[in-house]
Design a protein around this motif. Structure first.
Motif, PDB file in Angstrom:
ATOM      1  N   ARG A  32       0.859  -1.183  -0.045  1.00 15.50           N
ATOM      2  CA  ARG A  32       0.166   0.000  -0.143  1.00 15.50           C
ATOM      3  C   ARG A  32       1.001   1.377   0.120  1.00 15.50           C
ATOM      4  NH1 ARG A  32      -4.547  -1.645  -1.977  1.00 15.50           N
ATOM      5  NH2 ARG A  32      -6.061  -2.559  -0.682  1.00 15.50           N
ATOM      6  N   ALA A  33       1.882   1.173   0.685  1.00 12.32           N
ATOM      7  CA  ALA A  33       2.716   2.480   0.915  1.00 12.32           C
ATOM      8  C   ALA A  33       3.500   2.670  -0.399  1.00 12.32           C
ATOM      9  CB  ALA A  33       4.017   2.202   1.721  1.00 12.32           C
ATOM     10  N   ALA A  34       3.820   1.391  -1.358  1.00 15.59           N
ATOM     11  CA  ALA A  34       4.392   1.407  -2.731  1.00 15.59           C
ATOM     12  C   ALA A  34       3.075   2.328  -3.742  1.00 15.59           C
ATOM     13  CB  ALA A  34       4.656   0.062  -3.314  1.00 15.59           C
ATOM     14  N   GLU A  35       2.150   1.853  -3.320  1.00 13.93           N
ATOM     15  CA  GLU A  35       0.931   2.303  -4.056  1.00 13.93           C
ATOM     16  C   GLU A  35       0.906   4.051  -3.974  1.00 13.93           C
ATOM     17  OE1 GLU A  35      -2.963   1.069  -3.373  1.00 13.93           O
ATOM     18  OE2 GLU A  35      -2.337  -1.118  -3.596  1.00 13.93           O
ATOM     19  N   ILE A  36       1.047   4.450  -2.798  1.00 12.88           N
ATOM     20  CA  ILE A  36       1.193   6.145  -2.435  1.00 12.88           C
ATOM     21  C   ILE A  36       2.244   6.641  -3.685  1.00 12.88           C
ATOM     22  CG2 ILE A  36       1.852   7.985  -1.007  1.00 12.88           C
ATOM     23  CD1 ILE A  36       0.536   6.131   1.374  1.00 12.88           C
ATOM     24  N   GLU A  37       3.672   5.951  -3.210  1.00  4.92           N
ATOM     25  CA  GLU A  37       4.821   6.348  -4.323  1.00  4.92           C
ATOM     26  C   GLU A  37       4.331   6.459  -5.775  1.00  4.92           C
ATOM     27  OE1 GLU A  37       9.295   7.275  -3.739  1.00  4.92           O
ATOM     28  OE2 GLU A  37       8.411   5.022  -2.850  1.00  4.92           O
ATOM     29  N   LEU A  68      12.516   5.425   8.934  1.00 10.45           N
ATOM     30  CA  LEU A  68      12.057   4.140   9.643  1.00 10.45           C
ATOM     31  C   LEU A  68      12.495   3.371   8.263  1.00 10.45           C
ATOM     32  CD1 LEU A  68      10.713   2.271  11.575  1.00 10.45           C
ATOM     33  CD2 LEU A  68       8.532   2.198  10.095  1.00 10.45           C
ATOM     34  N   ARG A  69      13.379   2.284   8.687  1.00 10.32           N
ATOM     35  CA  ARG A  69      13.858   1.348   7.487  1.00 10.32           C
ATOM     36  C   ARG A  69      13.710  -0.113   8.055  1.00 10.32           C
ATOM     37  NH1 ARG A  69      13.141   5.110   4.604  1.00 10.32           N
ATOM     38  NH2 ARG A  69      14.749   5.936   3.126  1.00 10.32           N
ATOM     39  N   THR A  70      13.503  -1.075   7.205  1.00  8.09           N
ATOM     40  CA  THR A  70      13.858  -2.416   7.776  1.00  8.09           C
ATOM     41  C   THR A  70      15.388  -2.939   7.279  1.00  8.09           C
ATOM     42  OG1 THR A  70      11.399  -2.877   7.247  1.00  8.09           O
ATOM     43  CG2 THR A  70      13.183  -4.881   7.413  1.00  8.09           C
ATOM     44  N   ARG A 119      10.088  12.266   1.258  1.00  5.60           N
ATOM     45  CA  ARG A 119       9.416  12.595   0.226  1.00  5.60           C
ATOM     46  C   ARG A 119       7.635  12.959   0.921  1.00  5.60           C
ATOM     47  NH1 ARG A 119       8.789   9.813  -5.221  1.00  5.60           N
ATOM     48  NH2 ARG A 119       7.821  11.744  -5.390  1.00  5.60           N
ATOM     49  N   THR A 120       7.961  13.317   2.247  1.00  4.02           N
ATOM     50  CA  THR A 120       6.747  13.703   2.691  1.00  4.02           C
ATOM     51  C   THR A 120       6.989  14.994   3.404  1.00  4.02           C
ATOM     52  OG1 THR A 120       6.330  11.432   3.328  1.00  4.02           O
ATOM     53  CG2 THR A 120       4.820  13.031   4.462  1.00  4.02           C
ATOM     54  N   ARG A 121       5.813  16.045   2.956  1.00  8.07           N
ATOM     55  CA  ARG A 121       6.291  17.297   3.640  1.00  8.07           C
ATOM     56  C   ARG A 121       5.347  17.556   4.784  1.00  8.07           C
ATOM     57  NH1 ARG A 121       4.754  23.262   0.720  1.00  8.07           N
ATOM     58  NH2 ARG A 121       3.949  24.257   2.807  1.00  8.07           N
ATOM     59  N   ALA A 122       4.323  16.752   4.988  1.00  4.58           N
ATOM     60  CA  ALA A 122       3.513  16.901   6.217  1.00  4.58           C
ATOM     61  C   ALA A 122       2.664  15.685   6.081  1.00  4.58           C
ATOM     62  CB  ALA A 122       2.783  18.025   6.599  1.00  4.58           C
ATOM     63  N   MET A 146       0.642   6.708   7.639  1.00  8.39           N
ATOM     64  CA  MET A 146       1.677   6.755   8.786  1.00  8.39           C
ATOM     65  C   MET A 146       3.024   6.112   8.264  1.00  8.39           C
ATOM     66  SD  MET A 146      -0.616   5.845  12.103  1.00  8.39           S
ATOM     67  CE  MET A 146      -2.559   5.938  11.850  1.00  8.39           C
ATOM     68  N   VAL A 147       3.031   4.677   7.574  1.00  8.71           N
ATOM     69  CA  VAL A 147       3.936   4.014   7.304  1.00  8.71           C
ATOM     70  C   VAL A 147       4.802   4.864   6.440  1.00  8.71           C
ATOM     71  CG1 VAL A 147       4.797   1.962   6.223  1.00  8.71           C
ATOM     72  CG2 VAL A 147       2.874   1.749   8.059  1.00  8.71           C
ATOM     73  N   PHE A 148       4.193   5.280   5.495  1.00  6.17           N
ATOM     74  CA  PHE A 148       4.895   6.134   4.525  1.00  6.17           C
ATOM     75  C   PHE A 148       5.795   7.154   4.785  1.00  6.17           C
ATOM     76  CE2 PHE A 148       5.588   8.885   0.736  1.00  6.17           C
ATOM     77  CZ  PHE A 148       6.102   8.150  -0.110  1.00  6.17           C
ATOM     78  N   ALA A 149       5.003   7.900   5.688  1.00  7.58           N
ATOM     79  CA  ALA A 149       5.523   9.152   6.323  1.00  7.58           C
ATOM     80  C   ALA A 149       6.883   8.827   6.947  1.00  7.58           C
ATOM     81  CB  ALA A 149       4.783   9.937   7.052  1.00  7.58           C
TER      82      ALA A 149
END
Length: 413
Positions: free
Chosen positions: A81-86, A303-305, A119-122, A110-113
């Motif tokens: 889902r985070a990949a969909e945002i990008e 946050l990274r894995t 790549r997230t302003r706010a 939240m996960v993407f931010a």
């Protein structure tokens, strides 16, 4: 209505629209009940987003599996889902937008931010939660007081929904499970909406009964509380005090556990912002975005894995194979690890010959990579152990450097 386009996300196509002429880029991450064209027939939706477009350039999209986007055989992970945002950001030409995560789309945002602050302003969260407190469909028929007693030690008195709120969500869940397409489920979401017949059409056009049930099952498992302290971008939490499906306590928990987050509670009995006090919500968003609160974050953390690999009994293997043969094996193992890490979207940041350290945006990619590395290592006659952790890493100009300094969670989605 804006023109609908499609963004590629792997093998999938995602329907999206871009509109508005404001100076701030904004991506709206909605729930699974979305349809980028049908929703414009709602006067309340149209008015809300037209006003938002006066101070933002807005992108809305349908997630994979719902609305006008490609169907999927199962609900996707948070990583996907985070990949969909990008994917839609890139397709729409958005560089560093504000993310608005609503309802079930909140954890995705939240996960993407947390992973991609560069790549997230706010971040704006509305009507959402980091933890729903349900174990599965069986909970829909349990005593709501029993459910509350089970969740209370997890969240504490201030953040635990009341017994009545649990009971209301159970009614909502039962309607989604057994009566999707009738309008009964969405009537719980927007009780002020009069036409149940129109709500029934929205249910059928946005998601199939199977997708609705599968999405609920995924929501039951969601728990992103451990990543909240790792969110470094400016954050605004919006919640209606009488939200019928996600108690206001969830919004208060987010505001209290995301560093520096602001909370805007509004009057309203509907779950979606274009029905619950939309004027105040829009004013709050505009003030947050244009009043200096949403300046780009200067944090260098994300946050990274992290994936660690280690060769089992490497000393014995080296003694048995001899120096020259062993160097060849290590070289080939390094090539395999680098190739598979790249294919899975990660980066090798350290190599010790018989072990490697790599970073990924999310755990799903890391798990896939670890499984592939172990399988390919068997062809060399060696056994590999792998460990995976999600945590904060320092963002370097050319790469991700160092180990995780704060182990946040195993976010397996």
């Amino acid at each position: 209505m804006a023109e609908t386009s499609y963004a590629k996300c792997g093998d999938l196509s995602l329907a999206y629209q871009v509109f508005g002429d404001g100076p701030v880029e904004l991506v709206f991450v909605g729930s699974f009940v979305t349809h980028v064209e049908l929703f414009w027939t709602l006067p309340e939706f149209e008015a809300f987003f037209e006003q938002l477009g006066t101070f933002c350039r807005v992108l809305v999209f349908d997630k994979a599996g719902v609305g006008l986007s490609d169907p999927v055989p199962q609900v996707r992970t948070l990583d996907d889902r985070a990949a969909e945002i990008e994917a839609v950001m890139d397709a729409g030409g958005f560089g560093k937008p504000v993310l608005v995560g609503m309802s079930e789309g909140g954890p995705q945002a939240m996960v993407f931010a947390a992973r991609r602050p560069e790549r997230t302003r706010a971040l704006i969260l509305t009507g959402t939660s980091s933890y729903w407190g349900f174990a599965g469909w069986d909970d829909m028929d349990r005593d709501p007081a029993e459910l509350r007693a089970r969740v209370l030690p997890e969240l504490g008195e201030d953040y635990t929904p009341s017994t009545e709120q649990f009971a209301r969500f159970q009614e909502f869940g039962r309607a989604a499970h057994s009566a999707w397409g009738s309008g009964a489920a969405l009537k719980f979401v927007v009780p002020s909406f009069r036409s149940v017949r129109q709500l029934a059409m929205f249910e059928r056009m946005c998601a199939s009964p199977g997708m609705a049930r599968a999405t609920f099952e995924a929501v039951f498992r969601l728990d992103v509380r451990p990543i909240l302290p790792t969110i470094t971008v400016p954050t605004l939490v919006i919640h209606a005090r009488d939200d019928p499906v996600v108690g206001v306590q969830a919004g208060r928990y987010l505001a209290d556990h995301i560093p520096g987050a602001r909370l805007l509670e509004v009057d309203g009995t509907d779950h979606v912002p274009w029905f619950s006090d939309p004027d105040r919500i829009l004013t709050g968003i505009e003030e947050f975005l244009t009043g200096g609160h949403a300046a780009p974050s200067q944090s260098r953390r994300a946050l990274r894995t992290v994936m660690f690999t280690d060769m089992v009994a490497s000393t014995q293997h080296a003694a048995t194979a001899g120096d020259e043969r062993w160097r060849a094996v290590l070289h080939r193992f390094g090539e395999i690890t680098a190739d598979l890490t790249q294919r899975c979207g990660g980066t090798v940041v350290k190599s010790a010959g018989d072990g490697h350290l790599a970073t990924f945006d999310g755990p799903t990619q890391a798990i896939r990579c670890a499984e592939a590395v172990r399988a390919d290592a068997e062809t060399l006659g060696i056994e590999i152990r792998a460990g995976i952790h999600a945590g904060e890493c320092e963002l370097m100009d050319n790469d991700i450097g160092g180990l995780a300094v704060h182990i946040a969670a195993r976010i397996l989605g």
